[in-house]
Design a protein around this motif. Structure first.
Motif, PDB file in Angstrom:
ATOM      1  N   ILE A   1       0.833  -1.204   0.000  1.00 49.02           N
ATOM      2  CA  ILE A   1       0.000   0.000   0.000  1.00 49.02           C
ATOM      3  C   ILE A   1       0.866   1.251   0.000  1.00 49.02           C
ATOM      4  CG2 ILE A   1      -1.639   1.353   1.358  1.00 49.02           C
ATOM      5  CD1 ILE A   1      -2.892  -1.269   2.279  1.00 49.02           C
ATOM      6  N   LYS A   2       1.922   1.255   0.802  1.00 51.80           N
ATOM      7  CA  LYS A   2       2.819   2.407   0.841  1.00 51.80           C
ATOM      8  C   LYS A   2       3.514   2.620  -0.493  1.00 51.80           C
ATOM      9  CE  LYS A   2       3.833   2.445   5.806  1.00 51.80           C
ATOM     10  NZ  LYS A   2       4.903   2.336   6.839  1.00 51.80           N
TER      11      LYS A   2
ATOM     12  N   THR B   1       1.045   3.954  -2.975  1.00 53.21           N
ATOM     13  CA  THR B   1       0.717   5.349  -2.636  1.00 53.21           C
ATOM     14  C   THR B   1       1.816   6.296  -3.077  1.00 53.21           C
ATOM     15  OG1 THR B   1      -0.587   4.630  -0.718  1.00 53.21           O
ATOM     16  CG2 THR B   1       0.141   6.933  -0.767  1.00 53.21           C
ATOM     17  N   TYR B   2       3.063   5.956  -2.767  1.00 49.72           N
ATOM     18  CA  TYR B   2       4.177   6.830  -3.127  1.00 49.72           C
ATOM     19  C   TYR B   2       4.376   6.893  -4.643  1.00 49.72           C
ATOM     20  CZ  TYR B   2       5.697   7.599   1.676  1.00 49.72           C
ATOM     21  OH  TYR B   2       5.760   7.996   2.986  1.00 49.72           O
TER      22      TYR B   2
ATOM     23  N   PHE C   1       2.010   6.584  -6.836  1.00 51.90           N
ATOM     24  CA  PHE C   1       0.906   7.430  -7.305  1.00 51.90           C
ATOM     25  C   PHE C   1       1.217   8.905  -7.069  1.00 51.90           C
ATOM     26  CE2 PHE C   1      -3.079   9.672  -6.375  1.00 51.90           C
ATOM     27  CZ  PHE C   1      -3.797   9.420  -7.540  1.00 51.90           C
ATOM     28  N   LEU C   2       1.701   9.240  -5.870  1.00 48.82           N
ATOM     29  CA  LEU C   2       2.010  10.634  -5.541  1.00 48.82           C
ATOM     30  C   LEU C   2       3.163  11.170  -6.383  1.00 48.82           C
ATOM     31  CD1 LEU C   2       1.695  10.546  -1.632  1.00 48.82           C
ATOM     32  CD2 LEU C   2       0.075  11.510  -3.277  1.00 48.82           C
TER      33      LEU C   2
END
Length: 304
Positions: free
Chosen positions: A27-28, A31-32, A34-35
């Motif tokens: 998930i991390k 997320t990173y 994506f960001l």
């Protein structure tokens, strides 16, 4: 048997922990990724603007673009500030921004204080009506505002850039919410000491609400710096252009203005240099004052 069950339970627990760890790491990572991807998408136009401002005109017009200048041309920035009307537009923008910001902050503070602290008949009804106007798109006011300032004879003037936008319902609402967080006991204590409303406002409420006032000041100044549509509509005289209007209408082709284009076309590297110069103050303001903007907006939404 009990030892075997205990071993199985420990194994299952360890497997569950590993799965949870793997899920958490996944998930991390997602997320990173994506960001970072969206950050690159947002930053790429600014990167392209900066590298384009450092290219020669020939390199910029190549069929295959280069993602870094082969020959850095710093003189593009000197040519940009020498384009006709740059300094006049810059001074106009600074003057209009400072004057409109000061007047707007004074009006916002007084209005927010009245709606937050003073008790008068119809206060909540009047404030609700003001909030309702926020639901109306600003573009709908353009025609009526234009007709009004035209009837006043304000076209091609400085006051047409300042007066129509001195009052912001959003800023009044923002500051009112911050004022309402200040305990009523302070107001009553000040009244017992014989302080007037104006003195209480200056000595107590403004210092306590300073983060919100700073954020409003910054946002108002940035809005004045970026103003384009209204300025383009009401001012056709070059002497009253703001920097955003100048960027859109300035000539980047004639040799008398830029010293430049051998083809007679727009010299985009110099135009990109001008855009970079105009954008730098906004970057610096956000870089050094972003904590005040975030703190001021977040503090204003706690109490209704």
């Amino acid at each position: 048997m009990a030892e075997k069950l205990s071993t199985v339970s420990n194994t299952d627990l360890e497997t569950l922990r590993r799965r949870q760890k793997i899920v958490s790491i996944t998930i991390k990572v997602v997320t990173y990724v994506f960001l970072v991807a969206f950050a690159l998408i947002v930053l790429f136009p600014f990167y392209w603007m900066i590298i384009s401002s450092l290219k020669t005109e020939e390199e910029y017009r190549r069929a295959i673009p280069t993602f870094f200048p082969q020959h850095i041309v710093w003189t593009n920035y000197a040519d940009a500030v020498n384009v006709t009307g740059f300094w006049r537009a810059l001074i106009n923008t600074l003057c209009v921004g400072v004057v409109s910001t000061i007047l707007s902050i004074v009006i916002t503070i007084l209005a927010a204080y009245a709606f937050a602290r003073l008790k008068f008949k119809g206060r909540e009804t009047l404030f609700s009506i003001l909030l309702a106007t926020m639901m109306i798109p600003g573009e709908l006011f353009t025609i009526t505002n234009y007709a009004t300032v035209s009837s006043f004879g304000w076209l091609d003037s400085y006051q047409v850039l300042v007066v129509p936008f001195l009052v912001s319902v959003f800023y009044i609402y923002l500051l009112r919410q911050n004022f309402k967080q200040i305990p009523d006991e302070l107001y009553y204590a000040a009244k017992v000491d014989g302080s007037s409303d104006l003195k209480y406002l200056l000595k107590v409420m403004i210092p306590l609400a300073l983060p919100s006032i700073i954020s409003i000041t910054i946002l108002k100044m940035m809005g004045a710096w970026n103003s384009y549509i209204w300025c383009q509509l009401v001012n056709h005289n070059k002497d009253y252009w703001l920097i955003s209007v100048w960027l859109r209408n300035a000539s980047f082709t004639a040799s008398g203005d830029t010293g430049v284009s051998s083809t007679g076309n727009v010299n985009y590297p110099i135009q990109m240099a001008a855009c970079t110069i105009v954008s730098i103050p906004l970057f610096l303001v956000f870089l050094f004052f972003r904590k005040y903007i975030i703190r001021g907006v977040s503090r204003s939404g706690i109490k209704g």
